[in-house]
Design a protein around this motif. Structure first.
Motif, PDB file in Angstrom:
ATOM      1  N   GLY A  90      42.182  69.334  27.561  1.00 27.25           N
ATOM      2  CA  GLY A  90      41.935  68.117  26.784  1.00 27.25           C
ATOM      3  C   GLY A  90      43.207  67.378  26.436  1.00 27.25           C
ATOM      4  O   GLY A  90      43.196  66.153  26.273  1.00 27.25           O
ATOM      5  N   SER A  94      43.939  63.204  26.435  1.00 25.62           N
ATOM      6  CA  SER A  94      44.456  62.518  25.256  1.00 25.62           C
ATOM      7  C   SER A  94      45.757  61.792  25.577  1.00 25.62           C
ATOM      8  O   SER A  94      45.929  60.614  25.240  1.00 25.62           O
ATOM      9  CB  SER A  94      44.706  63.506  24.125  1.00 25.62           C
ATOM     10  N   SER A 230      34.607  59.592  22.472  1.00 28.31           N
ATOM     11  CA  SER A 230      33.992  60.745  23.125  1.00 28.31           C
ATOM     12  C   SER A 230      33.060  61.472  22.163  1.00 28.31           C
ATOM     13  O   SER A 230      32.009  61.964  22.549  1.00 28.31           O
ATOM     14  CB  SER A 230      35.056  61.719  23.634  1.00 28.31           C
ATOM     15  N   SER A 242      37.279  66.880  26.746  1.00 29.52           N
ATOM     16  CA  SER A 242      37.909  65.974  25.781  1.00 29.52           C
ATOM     17  C   SER A 242      37.726  66.550  24.396  1.00 29.52           C
ATOM     18  O   SER A 242      36.675  67.104  24.072  1.00 29.52           O
ATOM     19  CB  SER A 242      37.252  64.596  25.886  1.00 29.52           C
TER      20      SER A 242
END
Lengths: 293, 314
Positions: A90, A94, A230, A242
Protein backbone atom coordinates in the motif's frame (compact mmCIF):
# COMPACT_ATOMS: atom_id res chain seq x y z
CA UNK A 1 42.34 20.74 -16.27
CA UNK A 2 44.42 23.45 -14.68
CA UNK A 3 43.18 24.89 -11.45
CA UNK A 4 42.49 28.55 -12.04
CA UNK A 5 41.60 31.16 -9.50
CA UNK A 6 38.10 31.28 -10.97
CA UNK A 7 37.37 27.57 -10.74
CA UNK A 8 38.74 27.54 -7.23
CA UNK A 9 36.51 30.41 -6.20
CA UNK A 10 33.61 28.62 -7.84
CA UNK A 11 34.33 25.46 -5.89
CA UNK A 12 34.58 27.33 -2.63
CA UNK A 13 31.34 29.09 -3.43
CA UNK A 14 29.60 25.78 -4.18
CA UNK A 15 31.08 24.18 -1.14
CA UNK A 16 29.98 26.94 1.16
CA UNK A 17 26.50 26.90 -0.30
CA UNK A 18 26.27 23.20 0.32
CA UNK A 19 27.57 23.62 3.86
CA UNK A 20 25.08 26.39 4.39
CA UNK A 21 22.22 24.21 3.25
CA UNK A 22 23.42 21.40 5.47
CA UNK A 23 23.59 23.73 8.44
CA UNK A 24 20.12 25.16 7.83
CA UNK A 25 18.59 21.72 7.48
CA UNK A 26 20.55 20.51 10.48
CA UNK A 27 19.20 23.34 12.57
CA UNK A 28 15.63 22.68 11.54
CA UNK A 29 14.50 19.65 13.44
CA UNK A 30 11.15 19.37 11.67
CA UNK A 31 12.75 19.11 8.23
CA UNK A 32 15.28 16.62 9.51
CA UNK A 33 12.79 14.37 11.28
CA UNK A 34 10.03 14.69 8.69
CA UNK A 35 12.48 14.14 5.83
CA UNK A 36 14.01 11.07 7.47
CA UNK A 37 10.61 9.53 8.15
CA UNK A 38 9.60 10.18 4.55
CA UNK A 39 12.80 8.55 3.30
CA UNK A 40 11.98 5.54 5.44
CA UNK A 41 8.56 5.21 3.79
CA UNK A 42 10.09 5.66 0.35
CA UNK A 43 12.57 2.90 1.20
CA UNK A 44 9.71 0.60 2.23
CA UNK A 45 7.88 1.30 -1.03
CA UNK A 46 10.98 0.75 -3.16
CA UNK A 47 12.05 -2.38 -1.29
CA UNK A 48 8.49 -3.75 -1.16
CA UNK A 49 9.28 -6.80 -3.35
CA UNK A 50 12.00 -7.80 -0.87
CA UNK A 51 10.09 -6.92 2.30
CA UNK A 52 6.79 -8.61 1.48
CA UNK A 53 6.56 -12.02 3.07
CA UNK A 54 3.51 -13.12 1.07
CA UNK A 55 1.75 -12.27 -2.16
CA UNK A 56 -0.37 -9.30 -1.02
CA UNK A 57 -3.31 -10.35 -3.22
CA UNK A 58 -3.26 -14.08 -2.54
CA UNK A 59 -6.47 -15.14 -0.79
CA UNK A 60 -6.39 -18.17 1.45
CA UNK A 61 -9.87 -18.96 2.81
CA UNK A 62 -8.40 -21.37 5.33
CA UNK A 63 -6.26 -18.65 6.91
CA UNK A 64 -8.88 -15.97 7.54
CA UNK A 65 -8.58 -13.41 10.36
CA UNK A 66 -5.52 -14.94 12.00
CA UNK A 67 -3.88 -12.93 14.77
CA UNK A 68 -0.33 -11.64 14.22
CA UNK A 69 2.25 -14.43 14.39
CA UNK A 70 5.71 -15.23 13.09
CA UNK A 71 4.12 -16.55 9.89
CA UNK A 72 1.81 -13.53 9.41
CA UNK A 73 3.59 -10.59 11.04
CA UNK A 74 0.47 -8.42 11.23
CA UNK A 75 -2.11 -11.18 10.96
CA UNK A 76 -4.45 -11.89 8.04
CA UNK A 77 -7.57 -10.12 6.83
CA UNK A 78 -11.10 -11.27 6.08
CA UNK A 79 -10.03 -12.94 2.84
CA UNK A 80 -6.99 -14.60 4.34
CA UNK A 81 -4.49 -12.15 2.85
CA UNK A 82 -1.31 -11.19 4.70
CA UNK A 83 -1.86 -7.76 6.30
CA UNK A 84 1.86 -6.94 6.59
CA UNK A 85 2.50 -7.49 2.89
CA UNK A 86 -0.58 -5.47 1.99
CA UNK A 87 0.51 -2.56 4.18
CA UNK A 88 3.96 -2.62 2.54
CA UNK A 89 2.42 -2.79 -0.93
CA UNK A 90 0.00 0.00 0.00
CA UNK A 91 2.94 2.35 0.56
CA UNK A 92 3.60 2.18 -3.18
CA UNK A 93 0.12 3.39 -4.09
CA UNK A 94 0.16 6.15 -1.47
CA UNK A 95 3.52 7.49 -2.62
CA UNK A 96 2.65 7.13 -6.30
CA UNK A 97 -0.52 9.16 -5.86
CA UNK A 98 1.18 11.64 -3.51
CA UNK A 99 4.13 12.30 -5.81
CA UNK A 100 1.92 12.36 -8.90
CA UNK A 101 -0.50 14.88 -7.44
CA UNK A 102 2.24 17.06 -5.91
CA UNK A 103 4.10 17.20 -9.22
CA UNK A 104 1.06 17.82 -11.40
CA UNK A 105 -0.31 20.43 -9.00
CA UNK A 106 3.03 22.24 -8.85
CA UNK A 107 3.38 22.40 -12.63
CA UNK A 108 -0.21 23.29 -13.48
CA UNK A 109 -0.91 25.46 -10.44
CA UNK A 110 2.48 27.14 -10.73
CA UNK A 111 1.88 27.93 -14.40
CA UNK A 112 -1.60 29.31 -13.75
CA UNK A 113 -0.28 31.34 -10.84
CA UNK A 114 2.54 32.86 -12.89
CA UNK A 115 0.27 33.83 -15.78
CA UNK A 116 -2.61 35.19 -13.72
CA UNK A 117 -0.28 37.12 -11.46
CA UNK A 118 1.51 38.82 -14.31
CA UNK A 119 -1.05 39.15 -17.11
CA UNK A 120 -4.12 41.01 -15.84
CA UNK A 121 -6.13 40.14 -18.96
CA UNK A 122 -5.97 36.45 -18.09
CA UNK A 123 -6.32 36.97 -14.37
CA UNK A 124 -10.04 37.62 -13.92
CA UNK A 125 -11.51 34.80 -16.04
CA UNK A 126 -9.04 32.13 -14.89
CA UNK A 127 -9.34 33.03 -11.25
CA UNK A 128 -13.15 32.87 -11.46
CA UNK A 129 -12.78 29.28 -12.63
CA UNK A 130 -10.44 28.65 -9.70
CA UNK A 131 -12.96 30.24 -7.32
CA UNK A 132 -15.62 27.96 -8.74
CA UNK A 133 -13.46 24.90 -8.09
CA UNK A 134 -12.75 26.10 -4.58
CA UNK A 135 -16.46 26.45 -3.91
CA UNK A 136 -16.66 22.67 -3.49
CA UNK A 137 -15.39 20.96 -0.38
CA UNK A 138 -12.36 19.12 -1.77
CA UNK A 139 -13.39 15.56 -1.06
CA UNK A 140 -16.83 16.07 -2.58
CA UNK A 141 -15.37 17.44 -5.80
CA UNK A 142 -13.00 14.46 -5.89
CA UNK A 143 -15.88 12.03 -5.38
CA UNK A 144 -17.79 13.71 -8.19
CA UNK A 145 -14.84 13.41 -10.57
CA UNK A 146 -14.27 9.79 -9.60
CA UNK A 147 -17.96 9.05 -10.19
CA UNK A 148 -17.62 10.36 -13.72
CA UNK A 149 -14.23 8.91 -14.60
CA UNK A 150 -14.30 5.53 -12.87
CA UNK A 151 -12.00 3.67 -10.49
CA UNK A 152 -8.49 4.06 -11.92
CA UNK A 153 -5.28 5.15 -10.21
CA UNK A 154 -4.74 7.77 -12.91
CA UNK A 155 -8.21 9.16 -12.20
CA UNK A 156 -7.43 9.40 -8.48
CA UNK A 157 -4.38 11.49 -9.38
CA UNK A 158 -6.46 13.59 -11.75
CA UNK A 159 -9.24 14.19 -9.23
CA UNK A 160 -6.89 15.17 -6.41
CA UNK A 161 -4.90 17.40 -8.77
CA UNK A 162 -8.04 19.28 -9.76
CA UNK A 163 -8.90 19.70 -6.08
CA UNK A 164 -5.46 21.00 -5.06
CA UNK A 165 -4.53 23.13 -8.07
CA UNK A 166 -6.56 26.28 -7.23
CA UNK A 167 -4.83 26.79 -3.90
CA UNK A 168 -1.39 26.28 -5.45
CA UNK A 169 -2.29 28.80 -8.17
CA UNK A 170 -3.38 31.29 -5.51
CA UNK A 171 -0.14 30.93 -3.56
CA UNK A 172 2.06 31.46 -6.63
CA UNK A 173 -0.17 34.24 -7.96
CA UNK A 174 0.06 36.21 -4.74
CA UNK A 175 3.87 36.05 -4.85
CA UNK A 176 3.93 37.15 -8.49
CA UNK A 177 1.49 40.00 -7.81
CA UNK A 178 3.89 41.28 -5.19
CA UNK A 179 6.80 41.18 -7.64
CA UNK A 180 5.09 42.55 -10.73
CA UNK A 181 6.04 46.16 -10.00
CA UNK A 182 9.53 45.63 -8.63
CA UNK A 183 12.54 47.15 -10.32
CA UNK A 184 14.07 43.95 -11.60
CA UNK A 185 10.90 43.04 -13.44
CA UNK A 186 10.65 46.60 -14.73
CA UNK A 187 14.28 46.31 -15.94
CA UNK A 188 13.59 42.98 -17.62
CA UNK A 189 10.59 44.44 -19.40
CA UNK A 190 12.42 47.54 -20.63
CA UNK A 191 15.38 45.53 -21.87
CA UNK A 192 13.00 43.76 -24.19
CA UNK A 193 12.57 40.41 -22.53
CA UNK A 194 9.74 38.32 -23.89
CA UNK A 195 6.85 37.48 -21.63
CA UNK A 196 7.99 33.86 -21.31
CA UNK A 197 11.50 34.91 -20.41
CA UNK A 198 10.24 37.22 -17.66
CA UNK A 199 7.98 34.50 -16.33
CA UNK A 200 10.48 31.68 -16.56
CA UNK A 201 13.78 33.36 -15.74
CA UNK A 202 12.84 36.28 -13.52
CA UNK A 203 9.64 35.38 -11.73
CA UNK A 204 9.63 31.59 -11.46
CA UNK A 205 12.78 31.31 -9.29
CA UNK A 206 11.25 33.75 -6.82
CA UNK A 207 8.13 31.65 -6.44
CA UNK A 208 9.98 28.40 -5.82
CA UNK A 209 10.14 28.58 -2.01
CA UNK A 210 6.41 28.98 -1.39
CA UNK A 211 5.76 26.54 -4.21
CA UNK A 212 7.89 23.83 -2.60
CA UNK A 213 6.27 24.41 0.79
CA UNK A 214 2.81 24.21 -0.70
CA UNK A 215 3.79 21.10 -2.68
CA UNK A 216 4.76 19.28 0.50
CA UNK A 217 1.34 20.00 1.98
CA UNK A 218 -0.35 18.93 -1.25
CA UNK A 219 1.61 15.69 -1.01
CA UNK A 220 0.16 15.10 2.46
CA UNK A 221 -3.33 16.05 1.30
CA UNK A 222 -3.06 13.68 -1.65
CA UNK A 223 -1.99 10.70 0.45
CA UNK A 224 -4.89 11.39 2.79
CA UNK A 225 -7.24 12.05 -0.15
CA UNK A 226 -6.38 8.76 -1.87
CA UNK A 227 -7.00 6.86 1.36
CA UNK A 228 -10.30 8.67 1.89
CA UNK A 229 -11.49 7.96 -1.64
CA UNK A 230 -10.51 4.30 -1.37
CA UNK A 231 -12.20 4.11 2.03
CA UNK A 232 -15.40 5.42 0.47
CA UNK A 233 -15.08 2.95 -2.39
CA UNK A 234 -14.48 5.74 -4.91
CA UNK A 235 -10.72 5.42 -5.21
CA UNK A 236 -8.23 2.98 -6.68
CA UNK A 237 -9.64 -0.24 -8.18
CA UNK A 238 -10.39 -2.84 -5.48
CA UNK A 239 -7.63 -5.24 -6.56
CA UNK A 240 -4.89 -2.68 -5.78
CA UNK A 241 -3.85 -2.86 -2.10
CA UNK A 242 -4.60 0.53 -0.58
CA UNK A 243 -4.53 1.63 3.04
CA UNK A 244 -7.92 3.30 2.71
CA UNK A 245 -9.44 0.23 1.11
CA UNK A 246 -8.00 -2.01 3.83
CA UNK A 247 -9.52 0.25 6.50
CA UNK A 248 -12.87 0.09 4.77
CA UNK A 249 -12.83 -3.73 4.77
CA UNK A 250 -11.63 -3.85 8.38
CA UNK A 251 -14.91 -2.36 9.60
CA UNK A 252 -16.61 -5.73 9.22
CA UNK A 253 -14.16 -7.48 11.54
CA UNK A 254 -13.53 -4.75 14.07
CA UNK A 255 -14.45 -6.85 17.10
CA UNK A 256 -12.72 -10.06 15.96
CA UNK A 257 -9.64 -8.76 14.16
CA UNK A 258 -8.70 -5.23 15.16
CA UNK A 259 -5.22 -5.68 13.63
CA UNK A 260 -6.75 -5.37 10.17
CA UNK A 261 -7.71 -1.82 11.14
CA UNK A 262 -4.75 -0.75 13.26
CA UNK A 263 -1.90 -1.59 10.86
CA UNK A 264 -2.97 0.29 7.71
CA UNK A 265 -4.26 3.23 9.76
CA UNK A 266 -0.98 3.55 11.61
CA UNK A 267 0.95 3.43 8.33
CA UNK A 268 -1.27 6.14 6.87
CA UNK A 269 -1.05 8.38 9.93
CA UNK A 270 2.72 7.92 10.04
CA UNK A 271 3.09 8.95 6.40
CA UNK A 272 0.88 12.01 6.62
CA UNK A 273 2.55 13.00 9.89
CA UNK A 274 6.00 12.85 8.27
CA UNK A 275 4.81 14.98 5.37
CA UNK A 276 3.14 17.57 7.60
CA UNK A 277 6.25 17.80 9.73
CA UNK A 278 8.38 18.25 6.62
CA UNK A 279 6.02 20.91 5.28
CA UNK A 280 6.04 22.83 8.57
CA UNK A 281 9.82 22.67 8.70
CA UNK A 282 10.28 23.72 5.08
CA UNK A 283 8.01 26.67 5.65
CA UNK A 284 10.03 27.82 8.64
CA UNK A 285 13.24 27.32 6.72
CA UNK A 286 12.36 28.79 3.33
CA UNK A 287 9.92 31.48 4.35
CA UNK A 288 11.01 33.09 7.62
CA UNK A 289 8.20 35.66 7.40
CA UNK A 290 5.69 32.92 8.06
CA UNK A 291 7.57 31.42 10.98
CA UNK A 292 5.47 30.08 13.83
CA UNK A 293 2.39 29.92 11.66
CA UNK B 1 -21.60 48.48 5.05
CA UNK B 2 -24.78 47.95 3.06
CA UNK B 3 -22.95 48.54 -0.19
CA UNK B 4 -20.31 46.08 0.90
CA UNK B 5 -22.90 43.39 1.47
CA UNK B 6 -24.52 44.10 -1.88
CA UNK B 7 -21.18 43.95 -3.64
CA UNK B 8 -20.35 40.63 -1.98
CA UNK B 9 -23.79 39.26 -2.89
CA UNK B 10 -23.28 40.24 -6.51
CA UNK B 11 -19.84 38.64 -6.54
CA UNK B 12 -21.46 35.36 -5.49
CA UNK B 13 -23.38 35.16 -8.76
CA UNK B 14 -20.46 34.26 -11.07
CA UNK B 15 -19.12 31.74 -8.58
CA UNK B 16 -22.50 30.04 -8.23
CA UNK B 17 -22.87 30.08 -12.01
CA UNK B 18 -19.48 28.39 -12.32
CA UNK B 19 -20.52 25.79 -9.78
CA UNK B 20 -23.83 25.11 -11.50
CA UNK B 21 -22.13 24.81 -14.89
CA UNK B 22 -19.58 22.42 -13.46
CA UNK B 23 -22.30 20.30 -11.91
CA UNK B 24 -24.28 20.27 -15.16
CA UNK B 25 -21.24 19.18 -17.15
CA UNK B 26 -20.66 16.46 -14.58
CA UNK B 27 -23.98 14.96 -15.63
CA UNK B 28 -23.25 15.25 -19.32
CA UNK B 29 -19.81 13.71 -19.06
CA UNK B 30 -20.98 10.70 -17.09
CA UNK B 31 -20.81 7.60 -19.21
CA UNK B 32 -24.03 5.64 -19.38
CA UNK B 33 -27.49 6.57 -20.52
CA UNK B 34 -29.99 7.69 -17.87
CA UNK B 35 -32.78 6.31 -20.06
CA UNK B 36 -31.21 2.86 -19.89
CA UNK B 37 -30.93 3.18 -16.13
CA UNK B 38 -34.62 4.10 -15.76
CA UNK B 39 -36.14 1.63 -18.22
CA UNK B 40 -33.81 -1.31 -17.71
CA UNK B 41 -32.14 -3.37 -20.43
CA UNK B 42 -35.31 -4.89 -21.94
CA UNK B 43 -37.00 -1.70 -23.13
CA UNK B 44 -37.66 -1.28 -26.85
CA UNK B 45 -35.89 1.38 -28.86
CA UNK B 46 -39.20 3.27 -29.38
CA UNK B 47 -39.81 3.54 -25.65
CA UNK B 48 -36.27 4.75 -25.14
CA UNK B 49 -36.69 7.42 -27.80
CA UNK B 50 -40.03 8.48 -26.34
CA UNK B 51 -38.55 8.87 -22.88
CA UNK B 52 -35.54 10.72 -24.28
CA UNK B 53 -37.96 13.18 -25.91
CA UNK B 54 -39.90 13.44 -22.68
CA UNK B 55 -36.78 14.21 -20.66
CA UNK B 56 -35.57 16.65 -23.29
CA UNK B 57 -32.39 14.68 -23.89
CA UNK B 58 -32.63 15.11 -27.65
CA UNK B 59 -32.45 18.89 -27.44
CA UNK B 60 -29.21 20.74 -28.09
CA UNK B 61 -26.87 20.82 -25.11
CA UNK B 62 -27.13 24.58 -24.67
CA UNK B 63 -30.93 24.38 -24.46
CA UNK B 64 -30.74 21.61 -21.85
CA UNK B 65 -28.24 23.71 -19.95
CA UNK B 66 -30.45 26.80 -19.90
CA UNK B 67 -33.48 24.74 -18.88
CA UNK B 68 -31.56 22.99 -16.09
CA UNK B 69 -30.18 26.29 -14.84
CA UNK B 70 -33.66 27.84 -14.86
CA UNK B 71 -35.09 24.92 -12.91
CA UNK B 72 -32.25 24.93 -10.42
CA UNK B 73 -32.62 28.67 -9.86
CA UNK B 74 -36.29 28.10 -9.01
CA UNK B 75 -35.33 25.35 -6.59
CA UNK B 76 -36.29 22.41 -8.84
CA UNK B 77 -33.35 20.00 -8.90
CA UNK B 78 -35.19 17.23 -10.71
CA UNK B 79 -36.12 13.77 -9.47
CA UNK B 80 -33.90 11.07 -8.09
CA UNK B 81 -33.73 8.05 -10.42
CA UNK B 82 -33.94 5.48 -7.62
CA UNK B 83 -35.77 7.07 -4.72
CA UNK B 84 -38.74 8.14 -6.85
CA UNK B 85 -38.94 11.53 -5.23
CA UNK B 86 -37.66 15.04 -5.93
CA UNK B 87 -33.97 15.51 -5.16
CA UNK B 88 -34.75 18.37 -2.82
CA UNK B 89 -37.11 16.20 -0.77
CA UNK B 90 -34.45 13.49 -0.43
CA UNK B 91 -31.95 16.06 0.75
CA UNK B 92 -34.40 17.58 3.20
CA UNK B 93 -35.20 14.18 4.74
CA UNK B 94 -31.51 13.53 5.30
CA UNK B 95 -30.62 17.00 6.55
CA UNK B 96 -31.18 16.51 10.29
CA UNK B 97 -28.36 14.04 11.09
CA UNK B 98 -25.84 15.99 9.05
CA UNK B 99 -26.85 19.26 10.69
CA UNK B 100 -26.62 17.79 14.20
CA UNK B 101 -23.27 16.19 13.39
CA UNK B 102 -21.82 19.39 11.95
CA UNK B 103 -22.98 21.53 14.86
CA UNK B 104 -21.72 19.13 17.52
CA UNK B 105 -18.35 18.79 15.75
CA UNK B 106 -18.04 22.55 15.58
CA UNK B 107 -18.62 22.60 19.32
CA UNK B 108 -15.90 19.99 19.84
CA UNK B 109 -13.48 21.90 17.59
CA UNK B 110 -14.10 25.23 19.29
CA UNK B 111 -14.05 24.02 22.89
CA UNK B 112 -10.76 22.15 22.41
CA UNK B 113 -9.03 24.21 19.75
CA UNK B 114 -9.42 27.76 21.01
CA UNK B 115 -8.22 27.28 24.62
CA UNK B 116 -5.35 25.05 23.53
CA UNK B 117 -4.14 27.60 21.00
CA UNK B 118 -4.33 30.46 23.49
CA UNK B 119 -2.53 28.50 26.20
CA UNK B 120 0.17 27.39 23.77
CA UNK B 121 0.76 30.97 22.64
CA UNK B 122 0.96 32.20 26.22
CA UNK B 123 3.54 29.55 27.04
CA UNK B 124 5.51 29.83 23.83
CA UNK B 125 8.53 27.53 23.71
CA UNK B 126 7.68 25.80 26.98
CA UNK B 127 6.69 22.17 27.27
CA UNK B 128 2.99 22.99 27.25
CA UNK B 129 3.41 24.68 23.86
CA UNK B 130 5.62 21.97 22.36
CA UNK B 131 3.46 19.19 23.76
CA UNK B 132 0.12 20.55 22.61
CA UNK B 133 1.46 21.48 19.18
CA UNK B 134 2.98 18.03 18.81
CA UNK B 135 -0.40 16.50 19.56
CA UNK B 136 -2.02 18.99 17.19
CA UNK B 137 0.12 18.00 14.22
CA UNK B 138 -0.64 14.38 15.05
CA UNK B 139 -4.34 15.25 15.15
CA UNK B 140 -4.12 16.82 11.71
CA UNK B 141 -2.24 13.84 10.31
CA UNK B 142 -4.62 11.22 11.64
CA UNK B 143 -7.28 10.43 9.05
CA UNK B 144 -10.77 10.96 10.45
CA UNK B 145 -11.87 7.49 9.49
CA UNK B 146 -9.01 5.83 11.34
CA UNK B 147 -9.69 7.89 14.45
CA UNK B 148 -13.36 6.94 14.15
CA UNK B 149 -12.62 3.24 13.86
CA UNK B 150 -10.33 3.41 16.88
CA UNK B 151 -12.99 5.19 18.91
CA UNK B 152 -15.53 2.54 17.92
CA UNK B 153 -13.08 -0.19 18.91
CA UNK B 154 -12.42 1.36 22.32
CA UNK B 155 -15.74 2.85 23.39
CA UNK B 156 -18.28 0.76 21.55
CA UNK B 157 -16.76 -2.69 20.97
CA UNK B 158 -14.51 -3.06 24.03
CA UNK B 159 -16.09 -0.87 26.72
CA UNK B 160 -19.65 -1.02 25.32
CA UNK B 161 -20.42 2.47 26.57
CA UNK B 162 -21.81 3.80 23.34
CA UNK B 163 -23.52 2.34 20.28
CA UNK B 164 -21.26 1.18 17.43
CA UNK B 165 -23.14 2.95 14.69
CA UNK B 166 -26.50 4.23 13.58
CA UNK B 167 -28.66 7.21 14.37
CA UNK B 168 -31.67 8.08 16.49
CA UNK B 169 -33.63 11.11 15.29
CA UNK B 170 -34.05 14.01 17.68
CA UNK B 171 -37.75 13.14 17.93
CA UNK B 172 -36.77 10.04 19.94
CA UNK B 173 -35.33 12.22 22.66
CA UNK B 174 -32.23 14.34 22.96
CA UNK B 175 -30.17 11.92 25.04
CA UNK B 176 -30.93 8.94 22.83
CA UNK B 177 -29.88 10.95 19.82
CA UNK B 178 -26.76 12.27 21.52
CA UNK B 179 -25.60 8.79 22.49
CA UNK B 180 -25.28 7.97 18.82
CA UNK B 181 -23.66 11.27 17.97
CA UNK B 182 -20.91 11.51 20.60
CA UNK B 183 -18.34 9.35 18.80
CA UNK B 184 -19.03 10.78 15.33
CA UNK B 185 -18.83 14.34 16.64
CA UNK B 186 -15.47 13.69 18.33
CA UNK B 187 -14.19 11.89 15.25
CA UNK B 188 -15.04 14.77 13.00
CA UNK B 189 -14.21 17.54 15.47
CA UNK B 190 -10.74 16.50 16.62
CA UNK B 191 -8.87 17.19 13.38
CA UNK B 192 -10.55 20.59 13.16
CA UNK B 193 -9.71 21.26 16.80
CA UNK B 194 -6.06 20.55 16.00
CA UNK B 195 -6.15 22.86 13.00
CA UNK B 196 -7.85 25.56 15.01
CA UNK B 197 -5.36 25.23 17.86
CA UNK B 198 -2.45 25.75 15.45
CA UNK B 199 -4.10 28.74 13.83
CA UNK B 200 -5.14 30.30 17.13
CA UNK B 201 -1.62 29.94 18.43
CA UNK B 202 -0.05 31.67 15.44
CA UNK B 203 -2.65 34.48 15.40
CA UNK B 204 -2.20 35.05 19.12
CA UNK B 205 1.59 35.14 18.74
CA UNK B 206 1.25 37.76 16.00
CA UNK B 207 -1.09 39.84 18.11
CA UNK B 208 0.76 39.41 21.38
CA UNK B 209 3.88 40.97 19.86
CA UNK B 210 1.91 44.02 18.64
CA UNK B 211 2.51 47.43 20.17
CA UNK B 212 -0.95 47.93 21.61
CA UNK B 213 -0.46 44.78 23.65
CA UNK B 214 2.80 46.16 24.97
CA UNK B 215 0.99 49.39 25.80
CA UNK B 216 -1.74 47.48 27.60
CA UNK B 217 0.87 45.64 29.62
CA UNK B 218 2.77 48.86 30.30
CA UNK B 219 -0.43 50.36 31.67
CA UNK B 220 -0.25 47.64 34.26
CA UNK B 221 -3.29 45.69 33.13
CA UNK B 222 -3.60 42.18 34.40
CA UNK B 223 -2.18 39.57 32.01
CA UNK B 224 -5.57 37.89 31.72
CA UNK B 225 -7.21 41.07 30.65
CA UNK B 226 -4.46 41.72 28.11
CA UNK B 227 -4.78 38.28 26.60
CA UNK B 228 -8.53 37.88 26.54
CA UNK B 229 -9.60 41.46 26.00
CA UNK B 230 -6.92 43.12 23.90
CA UNK B 231 -5.25 40.25 22.08
CA UNK B 232 -7.97 37.69 21.52
CA UNK B 233 -10.37 40.22 20.03
CA UNK B 234 -7.90 41.10 17.32
CA UNK B 235 -6.90 37.54 16.73
CA UNK B 236 -10.57 36.70 16.18
CA UNK B 237 -10.81 38.33 12.77
CA UNK B 238 -8.49 35.94 10.96
CA UNK B 239 -9.92 33.16 13.09
CA UNK B 240 -13.38 33.78 11.69
CA UNK B 241 -11.92 33.07 8.27
CA UNK B 242 -10.51 29.88 9.67
CA UNK B 243 -13.97 29.03 10.99
CA UNK B 244 -15.24 29.23 7.41
CA UNK B 245 -12.55 26.80 6.31
CA UNK B 246 -13.42 24.50 9.17
CA UNK B 247 -17.07 24.48 8.23
CA UNK B 248 -16.14 23.45 4.71
CA UNK B 249 -13.94 20.69 6.06
CA UNK B 250 -16.80 19.53 8.26
CA UNK B 251 -19.18 19.38 5.31
CA UNK B 252 -16.69 17.25 3.43
CA UNK B 253 -15.74 15.28 6.52
CA UNK B 254 -19.38 14.53 7.26
CA UNK B 255 -19.39 12.37 4.13
CA UNK B 256 -16.68 10.16 5.57
CA UNK B 257 -17.92 10.20 9.16
CA UNK B 258 -21.47 9.29 8.16
CA UNK B 259 -20.07 6.39 6.20
CA UNK B 260 -18.11 5.06 9.20
CA UNK B 261 -20.98 5.35 11.65
CA UNK B 262 -23.80 4.48 9.24
CA UNK B 263 -25.51 7.79 9.84
CA UNK B 264 -28.33 8.36 7.34
CA UNK B 265 -27.31 11.92 6.43
CA UNK B 266 -26.61 13.87 3.27
CA UNK B 267 -23.06 12.54 3.03
CA UNK B 268 -24.21 8.93 2.94
CA UNK B 269 -26.89 9.87 0.49
CA UNK B 270 -24.19 11.24 -1.80
CA UNK B 271 -22.09 8.08 -1.56
CA UNK B 272 -25.12 5.90 -2.25
CA UNK B 273 -26.09 8.11 -5.17
CA UNK B 274 -22.57 7.83 -6.61
CA UNK B 275 -22.68 4.06 -6.17
CA UNK B 276 -26.00 3.78 -8.02
CA UNK B 277 -25.09 6.37 -10.63
CA UNK B 278 -28.15 8.35 -9.63
CA UNK B 279 -26.91 11.40 -11.51
CA UNK B 280 -29.66 13.94 -10.68
CA UNK B 281 -29.21 13.14 -7.01
CA UNK B 282 -25.40 13.46 -7.18
CA UNK B 283 -25.81 16.71 -9.07
CA UNK B 284 -28.35 18.15 -6.66
CA UNK B 285 -26.42 17.12 -3.55
CA UNK B 286 -23.15 18.56 -4.80
CA UNK B 287 -24.89 21.75 -5.89
CA UNK B 288 -26.61 22.24 -2.54
CA UNK B 289 -23.41 21.56 -0.58
CA UNK B 290 -21.47 23.99 -2.75
CA UNK B 291 -24.22 26.59 -2.33
CA UNK B 292 -24.13 26.23 1.46
CA UNK B 293 -20.36 26.54 1.33
CA UNK B 294 -20.43 29.72 -0.77
CA UNK B 295 -23.08 31.15 1.54
CA UNK B 296 -20.96 30.40 4.61
CA UNK B 297 -18.03 32.17 3.01
CA UNK B 298 -20.26 35.16 2.40
CA UNK B 299 -21.34 35.21 6.04
CA UNK B 300 -17.70 34.93 7.10
CA UNK B 301 -16.77 37.92 4.93
CA UNK B 302 -19.63 39.98 6.32
CA UNK B 303 -18.70 39.07 9.89
CA UNK B 304 -15.08 40.05 9.29
CA UNK B 305 -16.18 43.35 7.79
CA UNK B 306 -18.36 44.07 10.79
CA UNK B 307 -15.40 43.49 13.09
CA UNK B 308 -12.81 45.24 10.96
CA UNK B 309 -13.95 48.29 8.97
CA UNK B 310 -10.75 48.21 6.87
CA UNK B 311 -12.02 45.11 5.11
CA UNK B 312 -15.06 46.93 3.77
CA UNK B 313 -13.00 48.79 1.19
CA UNK B 314 -11.83 45.85 -0.86
Amino acid sequence: MAITADSLAGAIERRSRWTQLRLTVGRNRNVLVGGSLLLLIVAVAVLAPVLMTHDPSFQDPGERLLAPSSEYLLGTDGSGRDVFSRVVKGAQLSLLVGIGVATATSIIGGFIGLITGFVPRVDAPVMRVMDGLMAFPGIILAIGIMAVRGAEISNVILALTVVNTPRMARVVRSVVLGLANTQFVEAAKSSGCTLWRILGVHLLPNTLSPLIVQASFVFAEAVLGEATLSFLGAGAPPEVPSWGGMLSESRLFLSQASWTMIAPGAALTFTVFALNLLGDGLRDMLDPRLRHR
Amino acid sequence: MVSFIIRRLVSMIPVMLMVATGVFLLLKLTPGDPVGVILGPDATEERRQALRDDLGLNDPLILQYVRWLGDAARGDLGDSLFLNQPVLTSLWERAEPTLVLTLLSTLVALSIGLPTGILAAQNRGKWLDMGSMGIAILGISMPTFWLGLNLILIFAVTLRWLPVAGYAPLSEGLWESLRYMILPAITLGVAQAALLARMTRSMMLDVLSAEYVRVARAKGLRERRVVYFHALRNALIPLINVAGLIFAALLGGAVVTEQIFNIPGIGRLLIQAVGRRDVPLVQGTVLVIAAIYVLVNLIVDIFSAVLDPRLRQT
